[in-house]
Motif scaffolding. Sequence first.
Motif, short mmCIF file in Angstrom:
data_model
loop_
_atom_site.label_atom_id
_atom_site.label_comp_id
_atom_site.label_asym_id
_atom_site.label_seq_id
_atom_site.Cartn_x
_atom_site.Cartn_y
_atom_site.Cartn_z
N ALA A 289 4.47 6.20 1.46
CA ALA A 289 5.41 5.81 0.40
C ALA A 289 4.65 5.28 -0.82
O ALA A 289 5.03 5.58 -1.96
CB ALA A 289 6.38 4.76 0.92
N LYS A 290 3.60 4.52 -0.59
CA LYS A 290 2.79 3.97 -1.68
C LYS A 290 2.12 5.09 -2.46
O LYS A 290 2.13 5.09 -3.70
CB LYS A 290 1.75 3.01 -1.11
N LEU A 291 1.56 6.06 -1.76
CA LEU A 291 0.92 7.18 -2.44
C LEU A 291 1.94 8.06 -3.16
O LEU A 291 1.67 8.59 -4.23
CB LEU A 291 0.11 8.02 -1.46
N GLY A 292 3.09 8.22 -2.56
CA GLY A 292 4.13 9.06 -3.15
C GLY A 292 4.81 8.43 -4.34
O GLY A 292 5.46 9.13 -5.13
N SER A 293 4.68 7.13 -4.51
CA SER A 293 5.36 6.45 -5.62
C SER A 293 4.63 6.62 -6.94
O SER A 293 5.21 6.35 -7.99
CB SER A 293 5.52 4.96 -5.31
N SER A 294 3.38 7.08 -6.92
CA SER A 294 2.67 7.29 -8.18
C SER A 294 3.18 8.57 -8.82
O SER A 294 3.59 9.51 -8.15
CB SER A 294 1.16 7.36 -7.94
N ARG A 295 3.12 8.61 -10.15
CA ARG A 295 3.67 9.77 -10.88
C ARG A 295 2.86 11.04 -10.64
O ARG A 295 3.42 12.10 -10.45
CB ARG A 295 3.72 9.47 -12.37
N ALA A 296 1.56 10.92 -10.70
CA ALA A 296 0.70 12.09 -10.48
C ALA A 296 0.03 11.96 -9.11
O ALA A 296 -0.20 10.85 -8.64
CB ALA A 296 -0.36 12.16 -11.57
N SER B 256 -6.19 11.20 -6.59
CA SER B 256 -7.40 11.83 -6.07
C SER B 256 -7.74 11.12 -4.76
O SER B 256 -7.17 10.08 -4.44
CB SER B 256 -8.55 11.66 -7.07
N GLN B 257 -8.68 11.67 -4.02
CA GLN B 257 -9.03 11.09 -2.73
C GLN B 257 -9.60 9.68 -2.91
O GLN B 257 -9.26 8.78 -2.15
CB GLN B 257 -10.02 11.98 -2.00
N LEU B 258 -10.39 9.47 -3.93
CA LEU B 258 -10.98 8.15 -4.18
C LEU B 258 -9.90 7.13 -4.55
O LEU B 258 -9.89 6.01 -4.04
CB LEU B 258 -12.04 8.24 -5.29
N GLU B 259 -8.98 7.52 -5.44
CA GLU B 259 -7.88 6.63 -5.83
C GLU B 259 -7.01 6.28 -4.63
O GLU B 259 -6.60 5.14 -4.45
CB GLU B 259 -7.02 7.26 -6.92
N ALA B 260 -6.70 7.28 -3.81
CA ALA B 260 -5.88 7.06 -2.62
C ALA B 260 -6.58 6.11 -1.66
O ALA B 260 -5.95 5.21 -1.09
CB ALA B 260 -5.58 8.38 -1.93
N PHE C 3 6.63 13.38 4.68
CA PHE C 3 7.15 12.29 5.51
C PHE C 3 7.22 10.96 4.76
O PHE C 3 7.53 9.93 5.35
CB PHE C 3 6.29 12.12 6.77
N GLN C 4 6.99 10.97 3.45
CA GLN C 4 6.94 9.71 2.71
C GLN C 4 8.29 9.01 2.61
O GLN C 4 8.34 7.79 2.51
CB GLN C 4 6.36 9.93 1.31
N LYS C 5 9.39 9.73 2.68
CA LYS C 5 10.70 9.09 2.59
C LYS C 5 11.34 8.87 3.96
O LYS C 5 12.34 8.19 4.08
CB LYS C 5 11.63 9.92 1.71
#
Length: 180
Positions: free
Chosen positions: A82-89, A92-96, A168-170
């Motif tokens: 959910a946290k990763l899916g909430s970003s607009r874009a 990247s793997q490093l940001e995640a 599965f984010q939601k």
Amino acid sequence: MPAYHSALNEETDVRQVGNVGIFPVRTKIRGPAPVADPSQGDILDETLDLFRANSLFRNFEIKGPADRLLIILILFISDCLAKLGSSRAPSSQLEASKTLNTLAVDNFPVPGDANFALNAHYAPPGSRADAEYLRQYLTQVRQELAARLVERLYADGTGKPSKWWMSFQKRRFMNRSLGA
């Protein structure tokens, strides 16, 4: 069809804090978790393998201390997605990796705390020292789980998270969330 349970429920010589099992983990992250045999899978591998199937269930019969830990970890994976899916874009793997590591070490309630989502199913730790041990163990396990989740999300090498995981984010396991 019943949900999938942990195979580690059968182990008898496992330390428990409250009624949550403390299982060995393969990790390089410092913490109180017992060290697992590197040639075998651990509770985190099992959680990642069972996450998508168990996310489809609203009910889950707890059969042992490993199932209690499995529930906490599955709900943490849901919060990560959910946290990763909430970003607009797409991250990247490093940001995640940075985002999920921050989420893993953030202050979170443990069984016995007033704001823990599933207190009805968990016994509180016996002492303040046990509660602190459980918090440290869960922090270490969450950090390792976040690192392994990022590896699986970006395994295809495209630099974008797998749509098969992000779908599965939601979805909420047992219609619950550990987050706010």
